[in-house]
Design a protein around this motif. Structure first.
Motif, PDB file in Angstrom:
ATOM      1  N   ILE A 125       0.816  -1.225   0.000  1.00  0.00           N
ATOM      2  CA  ILE A 125       0.000   0.000   0.000  1.00  0.00           C
ATOM      3  C   ILE A 125       0.850   1.277   0.000  1.00  0.00           C
ATOM      4  O   ILE A 125       0.307   2.377  -0.058  1.00  0.00           O
ATOM      5  N   ILE A 126       2.171   1.110   0.067  1.00  0.00           N
ATOM      6  CA  ILE A 126       3.027   2.300   0.012  1.00  0.00           C
ATOM      7  C   ILE A 126       2.814   2.998  -1.333  1.00  0.00           C
ATOM      8  O   ILE A 126       2.815   2.356  -2.380  1.00  0.00           O
ATOM      9  N   GLY A 127       2.594   4.272  -1.291  1.00  0.00           N
ATOM     10  CA  GLY A 127       2.390   5.044  -2.524  1.00  0.00           C
ATOM     11  C   GLY A 127       0.936   5.227  -2.899  1.00  0.00           C
ATOM     12  O   GLY A 127       0.607   5.998  -3.797  1.00  0.00           O
ATOM     13  N   ILE A 128       0.032   4.522  -2.213  1.00  0.00           N
ATOM     14  CA  ILE A 128      -1.405   4.688  -2.499  1.00  0.00           C
ATOM     15  C   ILE A 128      -1.888   5.976  -1.818  1.00  0.00           C
ATOM     16  O   ILE A 128      -1.525   6.250  -0.668  1.00  0.00           O
ATOM     17  N   PRO A 129      -2.689   6.798  -2.529  1.00  0.00           N
ATOM     18  CA  PRO A 129      -3.159   8.045  -1.914  1.00  0.00           C
ATOM     19  C   PRO A 129      -4.051   7.775  -0.711  1.00  0.00           C
ATOM     20  O   PRO A 129      -4.877   6.861  -0.746  1.00  0.00           O
ATOM     21  N   ARG A 130      -3.857   8.581   0.329  1.00  0.00           N
ATOM     22  CA  ARG A 130      -4.632   8.384   1.560  1.00  0.00           C
ATOM     23  C   ARG A 130      -5.664   9.500   1.749  1.00  0.00           C
ATOM     24  O   ARG A 130      -6.803   9.251   2.042  1.00  0.00           O
ATOM     25  N   TYR A 131      -5.217  10.736   1.631  1.00  0.00           N
ATOM     26  CA  TYR A 131      -6.146  11.858   1.781  1.00  0.00           C
ATOM     27  C   TYR A 131      -5.537  13.101   1.149  1.00  0.00           C
ATOM     28  O   TYR A 131      -4.379  13.077   0.700  1.00  0.00           O
ATOM     29  N   LEU A 132      -6.320  14.178   1.130  1.00  0.00           N
ATOM     30  CA  LEU A 132      -5.824  15.427   0.558  1.00  0.00           C
ATOM     31  C   LEU A 132      -5.440  16.396   1.669  1.00  0.00           C
ATOM     32  O   LEU A 132      -6.104  16.456   2.694  1.00  0.00           O
ATOM     33  N   SER A 133      -4.361  17.116   1.430  1.00  0.00           N
ATOM     34  CA  SER A 133      -4.047  18.222   2.337  1.00  0.00           C
ATOM     35  C   SER A 133      -3.823  19.460   1.469  1.00  0.00           C
ATOM     36  O   SER A 133      -4.043  19.414   0.267  1.00  0.00           O
ATOM     37  N   VAL A 134      -3.381  20.532   2.094  1.00  0.00           N
ATOM     38  CA  VAL A 134      -3.226  21.782   1.351  1.00  0.00           C
ATOM     39  C   VAL A 134      -1.764  21.977   0.993  1.00  0.00           C
ATOM     40  O   VAL A 134      -0.874  21.775   1.827  1.00  0.00           O
ATOM     41  N   HIS A 135      -1.504  22.351  -0.232  1.00  0.00           N
ATOM     42  CA  HIS A 135      -0.143  22.701  -0.648  1.00  0.00           C
ATOM     43  C   HIS A 135       0.324  23.878   0.212  1.00  0.00           C
ATOM     44  O   HIS A 135      -0.476  24.741   0.574  1.00  0.00           O
ATOM     45  N   PRO A 136       1.619  23.940   0.533  1.00  0.00           N
ATOM     46  CA  PRO A 136       2.061  24.985   1.459  1.00  0.00           C
ATOM     47  C   PRO A 136       1.691  26.414   1.044  1.00  0.00           C
ATOM     48  O   PRO A 136       1.501  27.268   1.901  1.00  0.00           O
ATOM     49  N   GLY A 137       1.585  26.696  -0.235  1.00  0.00           N
ATOM     50  CA  GLY A 137       1.277  28.097  -0.551  1.00  0.00           C
ATOM     51  C   GLY A 137       0.730  28.328  -1.944  1.00  0.00           C
ATOM     52  O   GLY A 137       0.534  29.472  -2.346  1.00  0.00           O
ATOM     53  N   GLY A 138       0.486  27.257  -2.699  1.00  0.00           N
ATOM     54  CA  GLY A 138       0.076  27.419  -4.087  1.00  0.00           C
ATOM     55  C   GLY A 138      -1.371  27.902  -4.213  1.00  0.00           C
ATOM     56  O   GLY A 138      -2.285  27.280  -3.696  1.00  0.00           O
TER      57      GLY A 138
END
Lengths: 931, 31
Positions: free
Chosen positions: A454-467
């Protein structure tokens, strides 16, 4: 058969395969078309489109949209551009509308979409609303008497085979079940049938589906008929630039010209030199021709509200950006080429990134998002399972306790990334020195084997630091939006996909050192020192240069790491031009080149690596230092076009570069051979180029950063107390507080203890001393700190009882204040044990009876005072220091090692004193002056 | 150092390279 309901691992915690793997398998199985219909999102759209191109498949874009908390769902497939926009809007509503209702929402966004549903009621409702619908027959044929079949027949709509897939092979089913268990925070044995996809939900070969639907071949044929109408092969936005903010149709080119010249006069005075005018005209022409004027104006509008910024990236090469105040390094003075930023050959969007003081950044983002509401959102970050997270989650599913899991996971590096892990996780762990001795009894081998999958499988979304992305039309016509837990709207794509889509991202990032400089200058101002930043040229200050040449840069932005300080010491140069080189050459993979650079810098003989590169690399002693050196080498030596060379540079910084890089390498070697470059030379040059992969900077970026480094170094040299106070207050530097306190002491500063009547929340500096701020007192809450300062402004604290009554600290806070020495000035006896006695008495009285309103403010304290402490033994100094260290993390009047002097007496130790440092001479500062 | 951290004695080879002094640690010992 064309698979119309395919999920990838972007159907979070359901699908197991990345779109690349899905497409590769589809091609192997003989498909020529394929839909990707992840649940409630288009996260994987761009990897899917890229993979389809690579595998020779025609993509079908779509998504499965679900009713929140319900079982209704619809697969929406995009027929055309209108359909794509509608799908984005529908998905956005699905995520942002609290009362989203699929049944009623879908018809309003159905134009240009083909909708598949297995729900007969929805089929009928949507059909009557004019939606293009088909009846989705999942997995296996349904009897003709089934309501879905009967409704489809009544309405005369297609009955289509939609055997949805969640994984690629039958043996991926355990991985799917594992993800479901992790998602449900349960164990495998407790999973209910509804929690998981059926065991046959893998992407099968066409023949297998034909077999399954043998009794109704029309359902298979219908997949082809539907796909015929789906001609949309992905959005074609071109470059999506932010619009002029007022959208009133004004000419942005004219606006930009006026704003630029006004800024130029602020920077250079009323009379502009020919060089400035010539360069501005050239840049303005290029910017207008490429249609980027509005973009510059938007960024200018963003930075206008912030007095302290640092432009980063190649944008710092633009004189227009400098005149607009977006960047702060003069490109003419420092020889920065505009073409690095913008040239007609560049097909990708320009890149203007700006740093703001770390604690001002969130407010700034809120303002930008509010100002461009409906047209702006932040870029997301797709968080993938990394080794630590994967092992922990799988072990939880296996029912292991936190203690059992921690035994292994705490020995794994926190930032161990998937790409660094061994193909066999267990082997990799056992090779690591810190975990070599660990034993892995069952079920650990099984856990690690599954975690590996499961390494590399997407888990959730977060926010890009500043984009941030700002679009000319409503942003949800380009990409679906969600809301991040911190409340900001985010687009469903991460930064690479955002760039692939052509959406121009502006990075607005937090930078602690800008906070440090702001606070140091503010502290100077509070001390009555006039500091005129508008004429501040720290680069020209000789004493600052000398400090840099000796690596005396702890606390200084970007140049305080041990590696950088060593490089500075070895180079023995501290001028701006060299600092720019050093900030860029200091890369993990460049040690060998750094050694060679130092040798050449000190007069060592060298020949250009190839005569064609002699001029390009002359300024950096024949060594590639900047990103643009890679591009220029590719153009000159191997005949790449500027655009190709730029792509190579970008590919090198990408995570999945291996595949593309192989192709570039072949072309580079072939091109160089054609130009008569020997095999050895081309290999050596390629190796030097590869030292840039993953981590490198362009010269304008390094110059922009070097400017901030110089400002910090100048303040450290000329105003060490104010500077070190600001460094410690802003925290988050390369070192911990103890190290910075020690550095302050090495600079000859006195570290004054925290004091209830003097300390501010932040550290303060004045003359030759720094005063510890309340923020360094462990256990003291933000509210209590504020109460202390506010109370003191009304009236200084007179006694322990006064502090207790007016501040009302919690018990642990009061103890911390006593132990760190903050109450020593209200303790005439000098024995902190007496304060502890007073505290105990106060707590006892407070717990015993409520204080009547009529009694005076200090009555409880008076009671406490009545319980005068008995004669107390003198304090043990070591114990007092131990407590002080526990609360502060350092000692104010000495280095903690002083306490170990006896233990060191009989050992042959060598003190690492700065005896080898040369003294700084001290001419007066060149510009900003102290008065 | 006193409480959460400890002092350590570092033993190793001291080298000077272009005037910059480094210690390559080969032994770490608690004091």
């Amino acid at each position: 058969m064309i698979p119309l309901t395919v999920r990838s691992s972007y159907s979070l915690m359901w699908g197991t395969a990345f779109p690349t793997q899905v497409c590769r398998q589809a091609r192997r199985l003989g498909y020529t078309r394929l839909a990707l219909t992840d649940t409630d999102n288009l996260y994987g759209l761009w990897p899917f489109l890229t993979a389809c191109r690579r595998e020779g498949l025609r993509p079908i874009v779509g998504a499965e949209v679900t009713q929140p908390g319900g079982r209704q769902r619809a697969v929406c497939l995009v027929e055309n551009d209108t359909g794509y926009r509608n799908l984005c809007r529908l998905l956005t509503r699905r995520h942002l509308d609290e009362d989203f209702d699929l049944e009623t929402a879908l018809p309003g966004h159905a134009a240009g979409l083909m909708v598949l549903t297995g729900n007969p009621d929805l089929l009928r409702t949507w059909h009557s609303a004019g939606v293009a619908v088909a009846a989705a027959m999942p997995r296996h044929p349904l009897p003709l008497t089934h309501p879905l079949c009967r409704t489809a027949k009544d309405l005369d709509v297609s009955l289509v085979a939609t055997p949805g897939s969640f994984f690629l092979h039958p043996d991926d089913a355990p991985v799917h079940r594992l993800l479901r268990a992790i998602d449900g925070n349960t164990s495998l044995s407790r999973l209910k049938p509804d929690d998981v996809a059926p065991p046959d939900a893998w992407l099968a070969a066409p023949a297998e589906y034909t077999r399954r639907f043998a009794i109704c071949p029309a359902a298979i044929d219908a997949t082809h008929e539907i796909a015929e109408h789906l001609t949309f092969s992905g959005p074609q936005f071109g470059i999506v630039m932010p619009p002029l903010s007022n959208r009133n149709g004004d000419d942005p080119d004219r606006h930009l010209r006026a704003a630029t010249y006004a800024g130029a006069r602020r920077r250079y005075g009323e009379e502009l030199s020919e060089a400035v005018v010539e360069r501005l005209e050239h840049e303005l022409r290029s910017i207008a021709n490429m249609g980027f004027s509005a973009y510059f104006l938007i960024v200018e509008d963003i930075v206008r509200h912030s007095p302290r910024t640092c432009g980063r990236g190649s944008g710092a090469a633009s004189l227009v950006a400098y005149c607009l105040g977006i960047t702060n390094v003069c490109p003419l003075k420092h020889n920065l080429y505009f073409e690095r930023f913008l040239n007609p050959g560049r097909t990708d969007p320009p890149d203007i990134d700006v740093d703001f003081a770390w604690d001002e950044r969130d407010d700034l983002l809120d303002r930008v998002l509010e100002q461009h509401s409906g047209y702006a959102a932040m870029v997301s970050n797709h968080v993938l399972f990394q080794p630590r997270m994967a092992i922990r989650e799988v072990a939880k599913v296996y029912g292991l306790t936190d203690a059992e899991i921690g035994r292994v996971s705490k020995r794994l590096p926190r930032f161990w990334r998937a790409k660094e892990s061994e193909p066999e996780l267990l082997v990799g762990i056992q090779r690591r020195p810190e975990s070599r001795a660990l034993e892995f009894p069952p079920p650990w081998p099984e856990i690690l084997a599954l975690a590996q999958r499961i390494i590399g499988i997407p888990r959730y979304l977060s926010v890009h630091p500043g984009g941030v992305v700002i679009t000319p039309r409503p942003i949800d016509e380009y990409v679906p939006l969600e809301r991040a837990p911190k409340g900001v709207p985010i687009i469903q794509w991460e930064k690479d996909a955002t760039e692939d889509a052509g959406l121009v991202k502006i990075d607005l990032l937090g930078n602690r050192s800008l906070g440090v400089i702001r606070d140091a200058v503010g502290n100077l101002s509070a001390n009555g020192v006039r500091f005129d930043e508008s004429v501040w040229e720290p680069e020209d200050d000789l004493i600052t240069q000398q400090a840099l040449a000796q690596g005396r840069t702890m606390g200084c932005f970007y140049i305080e790491s041990p590696a950088m300080r060593l490089l500075q010491q070895k180079s023995r140069v501290g001028d701006f031009e060299h600092l720019v080189i050093h900030s860029s050459i200091i890369r993990p993979a460049a040690n060998e080149f750094i050694r060679e650079y130092i040798r050449r810098l000190h007069g060592g003989q060298w020949d250009p690596i190839h005569p064609l590169l002699a001029e390009v690399l002359d300024e950096t002693f024949g060594i590639m230092v900047y990103q643009e050196d890679v591009s220029r080498a590719a153009v000159i030596l191997a005949g790449f076009s500027h655009a190709e060379a730029d792509t190579l540079r970008k590919v090198m910084s990408k995570k999945d570069r291996r595949h593309q890089l192989r192709d570039f390498r072949n072309r580079f070697f072939a091109g160089a051979r054609c130009r008569g470059v020997s095999e050895d030379q081309v290999a050596a040059i390629w190796e030097m180029m590869m030292s840039f992969s993953g981590y490198s900077f362009c010269k304008p970026h390094s110059a922009s950063y070097a400017r901030v480094s110089f400002q910090a170094a100048y303040l450290k040299v000329h105003h060490p107390a104010e500077f070190m106070a600001a460094v410690i207050s802003n925290r988050g530097g390369f070192y911990g507080t103890l190290a910075y306190v020690s550095e302050a002491r090495r600079l000859g500063l006195t570290v004054l203890p925290p004091d209830i009547n003097t300390s501010e929340v932040h550290w303060t500096g004045r003359d030759e001393a720094v005063r510890v701020g309340l923020l360094s007192i462990k256990d003291l809450s933000t509210d209590t700190r504020a109460r202390i300062v506010a109370g003191r402004r009304r009236q200084p604290y007179r006694s322990m009882g006064d502090v207790l009554e007016r501040v009302k600290p919690a018990e642990d806070e009061a103890r911390a204040l006593i132990h760190c020495g903050a109450l020593d000035t209200v303790n005439p006896g000098g024995n902190r044990a007496a304060l502890m006695w007073e505290l105990s008495a106060w707590l006892k009285i407070r717990s015993r009876k409520p204080i009547p309103r009529t009694r005076n403010l200090f009555s409880a304290a008076a009671d406490a005072g009545a319980c005068a402490p008995p004669p107390l033994p003198p304090e043990d100094e070591r114990e007092r220091l131990r407590r002080e260290f526990r609360v502060l993390g350092f000692l104010c009047d000495r280095h903690p090692m002083v306490l170990f002097a006896d233990a060191l007496q009989h050992r042959r130790t060598v003190k690492a004193v700065p005896a080898l440092w040369r003294p700084l001479f001290s001419p007066p500062p060149t510009t900003a002056s102290a008065t | 150092m006193i409480d959460r951290q400890r002092p350590y004695l570092l033993t190793g080879k001291v080298q000077a390279d272009w005037g910059a002094v480094t210690l390559t640690v080969d032994r770490v010992e608690k004091i």
